[in-house]
Design an enzyme around this catalytic site. Structure first.
Site, PDB file in Angstrom:
ATOM      1  N   ASP A 130       0.848  -1.197   0.000  1.00  0.00           N
ATOM      2  CA  ASP A 130       0.000   0.000   0.000  1.00  0.00           C
ATOM      3  C   ASP A 130       0.881   1.244   0.000  1.00  0.00           C
ATOM      4  OD1 ASP A 130      -2.389  -1.412   0.141  1.00  0.00           O
ATOM      5  OD2 ASP A 130      -2.651  -1.133   2.289  1.00  0.00           O
ATOM      6  N   ARG A 180      -1.313  -0.544  -8.492  1.00  0.00           N
ATOM      7  CA  ARG A 180      -2.700  -0.179  -8.189  1.00  0.00           C
ATOM      8  C   ARG A 180      -2.775   1.346  -8.261  1.00  0.00           C
ATOM      9  NH1 ARG A 180      -3.828  -0.806  -2.261  1.00  0.00           N
ATOM     10  NH2 ARG A 180      -4.329  -2.986  -2.666  1.00  0.00           N
ATOM     11  N   HIS A 223     -14.067   4.113  -6.514  1.00  0.00           N
ATOM     12  CA  HIS A 223     -15.516   3.905  -6.490  1.00  0.00           C
ATOM     13  C   HIS A 223     -16.186   4.971  -7.346  1.00  0.00           C
ATOM     14  CE1 HIS A 223     -13.637   2.979  -2.578  1.00  0.00           C
ATOM     15  NE2 HIS A 223     -14.268   1.841  -2.736  1.00  0.00           N
ATOM     16  N   ARG A 284     -10.074   7.494   7.931  1.00  0.00           N
ATOM     17  CA  ARG A 284      -9.862   7.911   6.532  1.00  0.00           C
ATOM     18  C   ARG A 284     -11.113   7.640   5.695  1.00  0.00           C
ATOM     19  NH1 ARG A 284      -4.566   5.919   7.536  1.00  0.00           N
ATOM     20  NH2 ARG A 284      -4.964   3.958   6.481  1.00  0.00           N
TER      21      ARG A 284
END
Ligand code: FDA
Length: 304
Positions: A130, A180, A223, A284
């Protein structure tokens, strides 16, 4: 404004104690967090697989307090890969380098990560590193690049809000790295990140095109229907097949859209966080959408 307050509070120990000790806040967190133990996450991954979704498990934790904690996190992740293999799940792992002791030295942290990557590679699986706040970007890119020289079982994340991201992508693509792409979840100053959402979105689309054109398998994490439409259109217009990349979304967010994309024949991976250290992650997620704060407030102040 609300976003900065919530991201600021995500680092407050007093707020963390208050939220963790509040049963209703714990209950609310379950909207975004699969549970506190590994079996909770495995069950969520199994459920996702049954719906045609791939999974990525994230054992919550960041900025560990000691080297010992980092070593424990490493062992935990090695165990997670074993459980994924035993249960035959379609799932990989996402982890944060500060959980593997990045604050205690780059070499130390890289060694912890390398042990996990080697284990994942032996099982034919994959580790996603990440991306955290901008203080860690350079080191995360560098560690990923070095690990990628030895194994293709590792990739990282690029945040569209950072000015530097295009250059980082160039470097990582040269190393053959899977990336990503996300917008970015931390509070960053205008010296390093686009302050306006429209500029972040424009950069996301620009970087998405570079990634899809690279011929490497990447993940588009968002999203946002506009980002998804831009990706779908670009792939269709350039003959990029639906199985040459994947979409990724967070557990509990836009589940309707996750299922729709699967029905439309796209690959979709859901990011499943679990563990006791859910407070900063939870804050977050609240920061991303004011409606989530109202949802929490309603639960906290409910009479029953
Ligand atoms: P945007 O914030 O514009 O939201 C678009 C729409 O999505 C909203 O209008 C709403 O409908 C819905 N939505 C978004 N967030 C929501 C929420 N919290 N609750 C309810 N609805 C919401 N960041 C980072 O810095 N480093 C990382 O490594 C990762 N990793 C990562 C993995 C995966 C799989 C995802 C999906 C995201 C991340 N992120 C991340 C987080 C990312 O940077 C970003 O903060 C969020 O995804 C929100 O941005 P969107 O692209 O969804 O768009």
């Amino acid at each position: 404004m609300m976003r900065s307050i919530l991201i600021g509070l995500s680092k407050s120990k007093a707020m963390e104690r208050f939220v963790l000790s509040n049963p209703l806040a714990r209950k609310t967190s379950r909207r975004f967090v699969a549970g506190e133990e590994l079996p909770d996450a495995l069950a969520a991954a199994r459920g996702s697989n049954q719906e045609g979704l791939k999974a990525s498990l994230d054992y919550l934790g960041e900025n560990v307090a000691s080297r010992e904690d980092a070593v424990n996190a490493r062992e935990m992740y090695i165990g997670v890969f074993d459980r994924i293999a035993q249960e035959g799940l379609d799932a990989n792992v996402s982890l944060k380098l500060t959980q593997l002791g990045l604050d205690f030295g780059e070499d130390f942290c890289r060694e912890q990560a390398e042990a996990i990557v080697q284990h994942a590679a032996a099982l034919g699986n994959f580790v996603r590193l990440d991306m955290e706040g901008s203080a860690y970007t350079e080191r995360t890119v560098e560690i990923t690049r070095r690990l990628r020289e030895k194994s293709d079982a590792v990739g990282t994340v690029i945040q569209a809000y950072l000015y530097r991201s295009e250059k980082d992508i160039e470097l990582l693509l040269k190393a053959g790295c899977r990336i990503r792409l996300c917008k970015g979840a931390y509070l960053e100053p205008p010296e390093v990140a686009f302050p306006a959402k429209k500029d972040v979105d424009a950069n996301y689309v620009k970087l998405m095109k570079i990634l899809l054109a690279s011929g490497i398998y990447h993940g588009m994490a968002t999203h946002d229907p506009a980002m998804i439409a831009a990706t779908v259109d670009y792939a269709a217009a350039n003959g990029i097949a639906k199985d040459e990349f994947e979409f990724q979304m967070l557990y509990g967010i836009r589940v309707d859209l996750q299922k729709q994309l699967v029905r439309d024949g796209y690959r979709m991976r859901v990011y499943i966080p679990y563990g006791r250290d859910w407070f900063p992650y939870f804050m977050r997620r609240l920061a991303e959408r004011p409606a989530n704060v109202m949802f929490l407030a309603r639960n906290l102040f409910r009479a029953d």
